[in-house]
Every structure is written in C-alpha cells, then in structure tokens.
Design a protein around this motif. Structure first.
Motif, PDB file in Angstrom:
ATOM      1  N   TRP A 133       5.630   5.559 -14.372  1.00 47.39           N
ATOM      2  CA  TRP A 133       7.465   4.576 -14.105  1.00 47.39           C
ATOM      3  C   TRP A 133       7.965   5.247 -13.080  1.00 47.39           C
ATOM      4  N   GLY A 134       7.725   7.166 -12.555  1.00 43.02           N
ATOM      5  CA  GLY A 134       8.122   7.552 -11.304  1.00 43.02           C
ATOM      6  C   GLY A 134       6.676   6.797 -10.183  1.00 43.02           C
ATOM      7  N   THR A 135       7.254   5.472 -10.057  1.00 44.11           N
ATOM      8  CA  THR A 135       6.362   5.194  -8.546  1.00 44.11           C
ATOM      9  C   THR A 135       6.865   5.149  -7.155  1.00 44.11           C
ATOM     10  N   ASP A 136       7.668   5.540  -6.666  1.00 41.53           N
ATOM     11  CA  ASP A 136       7.934   6.236  -5.470  1.00 41.53           C
ATOM     12  C   ASP A 136       7.894   7.872  -5.524  1.00 41.53           C
ATOM     13  N   TRP A 137       8.018   7.549  -4.030  1.00 41.76           N
ATOM     14  CA  TRP A 137       8.135   8.880  -3.036  1.00 41.76           C
ATOM     15  C   TRP A 137       8.777  10.264  -3.024  1.00 41.76           C
ATOM     16  N   LEU A 169       0.771  -1.113   0.083  1.00 40.54           N
ATOM     17  CA  LEU A 169       0.471  -0.175   0.332  1.00 40.54           C
ATOM     18  C   LEU A 169       1.077   1.232   0.219  1.00 40.54           C
ATOM     19  N   PHE A 170       2.088   1.914   1.264  1.00 34.42           N
ATOM     20  CA  PHE A 170       2.376   2.810   0.982  1.00 34.42           C
ATOM     21  C   PHE A 170       3.424   2.847   0.641  1.00 34.42           C
ATOM     22  N   SER A 171       4.341   1.459   0.413  1.00 37.64           N
ATOM     23  CA  SER A 171       5.979   1.721  -1.360  1.00 37.64           C
ATOM     24  C   SER A 171       5.346   1.660  -2.193  1.00 37.64           C
ATOM     25  N   VAL A 172       4.804   0.786  -2.634  1.00 37.76           N
ATOM     26  CA  VAL A 172       3.686   1.004  -3.980  1.00 37.76           C
ATOM     27  C   VAL A 172       2.851   1.615  -4.739  1.00 37.76           C
ATOM     28  N   ARG A 173       1.761   1.294  -4.152  1.00 35.98           N
ATOM     29  CA  ARG A 173       0.329   1.576  -4.608  1.00 35.98           C
ATOM     30  C   ARG A 173       0.120   3.363  -4.367  1.00 35.98           C
ATOM     31  N   LEU A 174       0.332   3.620  -3.414  1.00 37.75           N
ATOM     32  CA  LEU A 174       0.534   5.135  -2.561  1.00 37.75           C
ATOM     33  C   LEU A 174       1.077   5.845  -3.697  1.00 37.75           C
ATOM     34  N   PRO A 175       2.115   5.665  -3.668  1.00 41.65           N
ATOM     35  CA  PRO A 175       3.587   6.555  -4.634  1.00 41.65           C
ATOM     36  C   PRO A 175       2.903   7.017  -5.668  1.00 41.65           C
TER      37      PRO A 175
END
Length: 335
Positions: free
Chosen positions: A194-198, A57-63
């Motif tokens: 592609w930019g899927t990190d915080w 949730l917090f490291s993959v989908r939410l960002p």
C-alpha cells in the motif's frame, strides 16, 4: 577463512539474482493496468516520455517497485537473523507473530491518526517497531526457560498463538471503524503493497541504511549463536546480550518493512533457506544472498499479483503465501 571457490560461487549467485531483479523490475515497470509499452520504457526513464508516461512510471510504478524491493530485503534479513538466534529453521517474522504485533500498532495509529504523505507518515516505522518490539519481548519471555535458555519449539508455538490472537485483536479494532479504514486494514492483513509513493520510500530508507549493514556486520556472531551454547560461551560470546541486540535488529527490519507493505509472511522463511542451499550455511556468504533473494521474491510476487484479476490484482502477501505455505509444511515435516 572462506574458501575462494565458495566466494566465487556467492558472487555468481549474487550476479544472477541481480540480473533477475533487473529483469523483473523492467517487466513490472512495463506492465500493469495503465499502459506503458516496453519500447517507451527506456525513453521515459531518460525524460523523453509524455506527461502520462512519466506520471505512470515515476509517480506510480517506480516508487512501488523500490518499496517492494527494500521491504523484501528487510524481511529476508529479519528471517535469517531470527533463524540464527533461535536455532530454529521455521522462524519467520510473519509466522511467529512479529508482523501481527506491528500490524496492531499500525491499525491503532491509522484508526486514530490521519495517515497522509506528510510528517505523520514518517512515524509509521517507529509505531510498527514499538508494537512489534513489545510483542517480541512477550514471545521471548514466554519461550525462555531459566534452566535451559530459549526454547525454539516453544518459541514457535507461542509465536503462532500470538499471531492468531493479534489477528483477532485487529478484527475487533476494525469492527466499528469507518468503511475506508476497514478496507485499508483488511488489505494490510492480506499483504497488499500500500505504500506506493516516494514519501514511503523515504520513511523506511533511513532504517534500512543503518540496519542492513549492521546485520551483515553481525554475520560472524550469528555463526557462533548457531553453535551449542557451551561452545559459544567458551569462545567468549555473551549469548544473551547478542541475542537481544540481534532480536532488536530483526524486529526493526520486519517492522519497517510491514509498515508499508502489509502483513507479508514467508519471505523471511524462504529466502534464508534458499540462500543456504545455494552457498552454504556460513552467514558471511548466506546473508547477502538472502538479502537479494528476499527482494526478488517479493518483487516477482507483487508483479504477478498486480497483473491478475483486474485493476486491483491480488495482494503480494497472498501470492507469497501460495508458495510459502507448502514450503513451510515441507520444512515442518522434514525438521
């Protein structure tokens, strides 16, 4: 003065769009290749999930969701500004070559500098902006006529030509690159988020915090620019100065978005049109609606694309293009 009935209609429209964004976000957070059931979504959001659930949730989908939402808003606002300053309903940063210009800059940056979630990452929007601005200036100069000013039809034709030429430049750039880098640029061209990190969120957020309020502040100026030039000049507007300022704003919005989402087109075309159809052409009403509409369109496109055809899914840019291309043809035939 804006009529109270129109203001009420705008508020209702914004409330409906906000509800759609929240609903789509919950669906997007609860679906995907890694399982996270809907009944575990709320507990995980409040820190009561397992390590795997919290990671997904917090490291993959939410960002990814935040990046997609912000980028869709930026692209929609960029398209609305371009349509206003060119008086051309078909203007869009993806169609007239601005996205491709940003893409060439990002491709060069990616091929020659290691892109990591570190200090270099925060240069991506700046690199995209410089490259897109150079492209936009060339398109503007080639579309401008000293006697009659900016030519909207010529701008479209020049922009489409630049878009095709720059796509060819990107292919040349990757012809001798490493396989991994070729895959990345190919996905960028297809409009893959592609930019899927915080860190990618923090990279584009400062740009949007400044540019979105500024663009909304310039809504009245966009109204005046949509009038005939003698009328706008008679009202005391410095046309060329305002066009340049708003063009810079539109380029910066588009560049910051595509620096993390890839070459997504048609969001900037569809969202302003839908907004104007819902609340009318006045930009004080239409721009906020276009902002929410663009965010929701890209969010739902990415949600649909992620859940089709296996773990990699379909790039959001392709899903948007499947909707946007017929819409563009319809507008082209109509206008």
């Amino acid at each position: 003065m804006i009529q109270p009935a129109l203001l009420k209609k705008q508020r209702i429209t914004l409330a409906v769009l906000l509800a759609l964004i929240v609903t789509t976000s919950l669906i997007g957070l609860g679906t995907g290749y890694s399982s996270l059931s809907f009944d575990r979504l709320i507990p995980t959001l409040f820190g009561q999930g397992t390590f795997k659930e919290e990671f997904v949730l917090f490291s993959v989908r939410l960002p990814r969701l935040v990046v997609t939402l912000l980028a869709g808003m930026a692209l929609a606002l960029s398209g609305a500004i371009l349509q206003g300053i060119t008086r051309n309903d078909l203007a869009d940063p993806g169609i007239i070559g601005i996205n491709s210009g940003a893409g060439v800059g990002i491709a060069i940056f990616f091929l020659f500098f290691p892109v990591q979630a570190g200090s270099l990452l925060y240069f991506l929007p700046l690199v995209a902006f410089i490259s897109a601005l150079f492209t936009a200036c060339l398109i503007y100069l080639l579309s401008f006529n000293k006697s009659s000013g900016l030519q909207p039809v010529r701008l479209m034709l020049v922009g489409v030509g630049f878009s095709m030429a720059l796509s060819g430049v990107m292919i040349v750039l990757i012809s001798s690159a490493e396989r991994a880098k070729v895959d990345f640029i190919a996905k960028w061209i297809a409009g893959n988020i592609w930019g899927t990190d915080w860190p990618f969120v923090w990279a584009i957020l400062p740009w949007l915090v400044v540019l979105i309020p500024f663009a909304l502040y310039k809504a009245h100026t966009l109204n005046l620019l949509s009038l005939h030039e003698p009328v706008a000049i008679g009202l005391g507007l410095s046309i060329e100065k305002e066009r340049v300022v708003l063009l810079l704003t539109a380029v910066a919005l588009a560049a910051s978005a595509v620096s993390v989402t890839g070459g997504v087109a048609f969001i900037g075309l569809m969202a302003p049109h839908i907004a104007k159809a819902l609340v009318g052409p006045r930009n004080q009403l239409a721009l906020p609606v276009a902002l929410f509409m663009g965010g929701w369109l890209l969010l739902i496109a990415d949600t649909i694309g992620r859940n089709l055809l296996g773990p990699d899914g379909i790039p959001a840019g392709i899903v948007v293009a499947l909707i946007g291309a017929p819409y563009f043809i319809r507008l082209l035939l109509k206008k």
